[in-house]
Enzyme design. Structure first.
Site, short mmCIF file in Angstrom:
data_model
loop_
_atom_site.label_atom_id
_atom_site.label_comp_id
_atom_site.label_asym_id
_atom_site.label_seq_id
_atom_site.Cartn_x
_atom_site.Cartn_y
_atom_site.Cartn_z
CG ASP A 53 3.36 -9.20 7.12
OD1 ASP A 53 4.55 -8.84 6.96
OD2 ASP A 53 2.79 -9.16 8.21
CG HIS A 82 4.88 -5.65 4.62
ND1 HIS A 82 4.49 -5.68 5.92
CD2 HIS A 82 3.89 -4.97 3.96
CE1 HIS A 82 3.31 -5.08 6.05
NE2 HIS A 82 2.93 -4.64 4.88
#
Ligand SMILES: *[C@@H]1O[C@H](CO)[C@@H](O)[C@H](O)[C@H]1NC(C)=O
Ligand SMILES: *[C@@H]1O[C@H](CO)[C@@H](O)[C@H](O)[C@H]1NC(C)=O
Ligand SMILES: *[C@@H]1O[C@H](CO)[C@@H](O)[C@H](O)[C@H]1NC(C)=O
Ligand SMILES: *[C@@H]1O[C@H](CO)[C@@H](O)[C@H](O)[C@H]1NC(C)=O
Ligand SMILES: *[C@@H]1O[C@H](CO)[C@@H](O)[C@H](O)[C@H]1NC(C)=O
Length: 419
Positions: free
Chosen positions: A240, A263
């Site tokens: 993430d 991310h």
């Protein structure tokens, strides 16, 4: 003639042989010796360190002694070359010493089965709470052994009735002022690796954070409700955001960070519950993104209010990044209401300065702002992006985004002239 006094008030406060010897001689010299003053080694409280025995109680006891030490400084020691299995535990202050060192030279591992959290807060594993003046330092390792959690996560198995939305954060720091963490390897978190919330004056330096790209919701570092947080010299690869910056944050500096996989560095998402967002003075400097899904991102919910302002992204390198520069002020659109919503988080004074590299998709610069509350004072200052596929072009996309461009800007700026 010599007089030797053993000072008992000193040894009262600890178990380790701490002898304060006052040597008085006829010479006008006064020698004071205190050995191992206020050092509390988990081995002295029953820890085994074989990776199998339950060492939780030894950690609790050692923390208790450290936190209650009658000295100015105290250290809790987790020795090298050993592996300690620790169940969910909170190291709670306020503590007596002005400064506490948590010296992690060995390895701490989590139980490898979510069952161990039965009846406990599923969001926490190792928590420091209400400790002011704390240094967590290595060189050591913390392994969250998250596989069991990833296997049952709702993100992976949305249809499964027993799936889990919440999984433990490896290290949570809540209401801790003046703390630092450095020189530690943190791997395989069930969810977020490090959470900083309600803390002021924080230094995060020289960490290495690693979890598989496919592990769900494994943010590297999440910061919220905090002022003065410095993250530097850190490598983060996870499933993430490498760093995510939440509501009520200011003076956050991210410097010399390598991010990927993951991310990207994200401000947001913000304003999810329609709250008044206050995020300002964020500096992201000298960050490399390698094969991440986003580079530098700001995302806010349409229902949010308040502001994000004075954000600087500079000296940024992108290698094969899907969305290198992105603002999404329409995050999770209320269906069909995109044009009608009157609310939004105001985004202004955002500078992209000296950013280079390659985009995996066509839209290298994506500034998607809301009609109700446009983005203003956006500055593109020397931005050179190209496609990671040779021969392909990249473009910029703007929606309600106002500001200026200066220096070389490729692809061309699509910002609207500031009124
Ligand atoms: C390990 O020790 C802690 C602290 O005493 C306890 O809460 C936990 O239940 C223990 N776990 C097991 C599996 O024994
Ligand atoms: C901490 O130690 C004190 C004595 O020094 C004891 O009274 C207390 O119960 C201990 N607390 C825990 C959580 O072990
Ligand atoms: C970005 O890449 C350039 C060229 O590859 C390099 O000189 C520069 O040091 C890199 N920037 C950072 C922040 O690493
Ligand atoms: C990006 O990561 C790959 C491994 O996935 C590595 O081989 C490569 O050197 C990295 N590139 C940069 C610019 O850091
Ligand atoms: C954009 O340019 C105008 C006019 O040159 C200037 O007044 C304004 O401050 C600039 N805005 C930014 C964000 O640099």
């Amino acid at each position: 003639m010599k007089i030797i006094l053993v000072c008992t008030t000193c040894s009262d406060s600890q178990d380790r042989v701490t002898t304060l010897i006052l040597v008085l001689s006829l010479l006008p010299a006064l020698v004071l010796t205190c050995s191992d003053l206020s050092e509390f080694n988990v081995l002295d409280y029953g820890a085994v360190g074989d990776g199998m025995a339950n060492d939780t109680l030894a950690f609790v006891e050692a923390w208790n002694r450290t936190c209650n030490a009658e000295s100015e400084d105290a250290s809790m020691v987790v020795p090298e070359g050993m592996t300690f299995l620790v169940y969910p535990v909170a190291f709670v202050g306020p503590c007596n010493p002005t400064y506490i060192t948590f010296l992690l030279s060995g390895t701490i591992i989590a139980p490898d089965n979510p069952e161990a959290w039965k009846g406990r807060n599923l969001g926490q594993w190792l928590t420091f709470q209400d400790v002011n003046g704390l240094g967590v330092s290595g060189p050591g390792k913390i392994d969250g052994r998250g596989q069991g959690w990833w296997d049952i996560s709702c993100k992976r198995h949305p249809q499964s009735p027993g799936c889990g939305k919440l999984a433990p954060t490896v290290l949570s720091f809540t209401e801790c002022n003046q703390f630092s963490i450095s020189n530690i390897l943190i791997v395989n978190s069930p969810q977020t690796h490090i959470l900083v919330t309600g803390c002021n004056n924080v230094m995060i330096d020289s960490l290495s954070i690693k979890s598989p790209e496919t592990s769900p919701n494994t943010d590297g570092i999440h910061i919220s409700h905090s002022t003065g947080v410095f993250v530097s010299n850190t490598d983060i690869g996870s499933g993430d955001d490498c760093v995510s910056i939440g509501d009520y944050t200011s003076h956050i500096d991210i410097t010399n960070v390598n991010c990927g996989p993951g991310h990207g560095v994200s401000i947001g998402s913000l304003g999810r519950s329609g709250n008044e967002v206050r995020v300002e003075n964020i500096n992201v400097n000298r960050v490399n993104f390698n094969k991440t899904s986003n580079g530098v991102r700001i995302k806010t919910w349409q229902v949010g209010r308040g502001h994000v302002r004075r954000v600087v992204f500079k000296n940024i390198n992108f290698t094969d990044v899907k969305n290198p520069i992105i603002i999404n002020q329409n995050y999770h659109d209320v269906k069909n209401a995109r044009k009608r919503m009157k609310t939004g988080v105001e985004i202004s004074h955002v500078r992209y300065s000296g950013t280079f590299g390659t985009s995996k998709t066509e839209v290298a610069i994506n500034l998607d702002c809301s009609q109700a509350v446009p983005c203003t004072n956006i500055l593109l200052d020397t931005v050179e992006l190209e496609s990671s596929s040779p021969g392909k072009r990249v473009i910029s996309f703007c929606n309600n985004a106002y500001g200026n461009a200066t220096g070389v800007v490729k692809p061309n700026s699509c910002l609207l002239k500031q009124f």
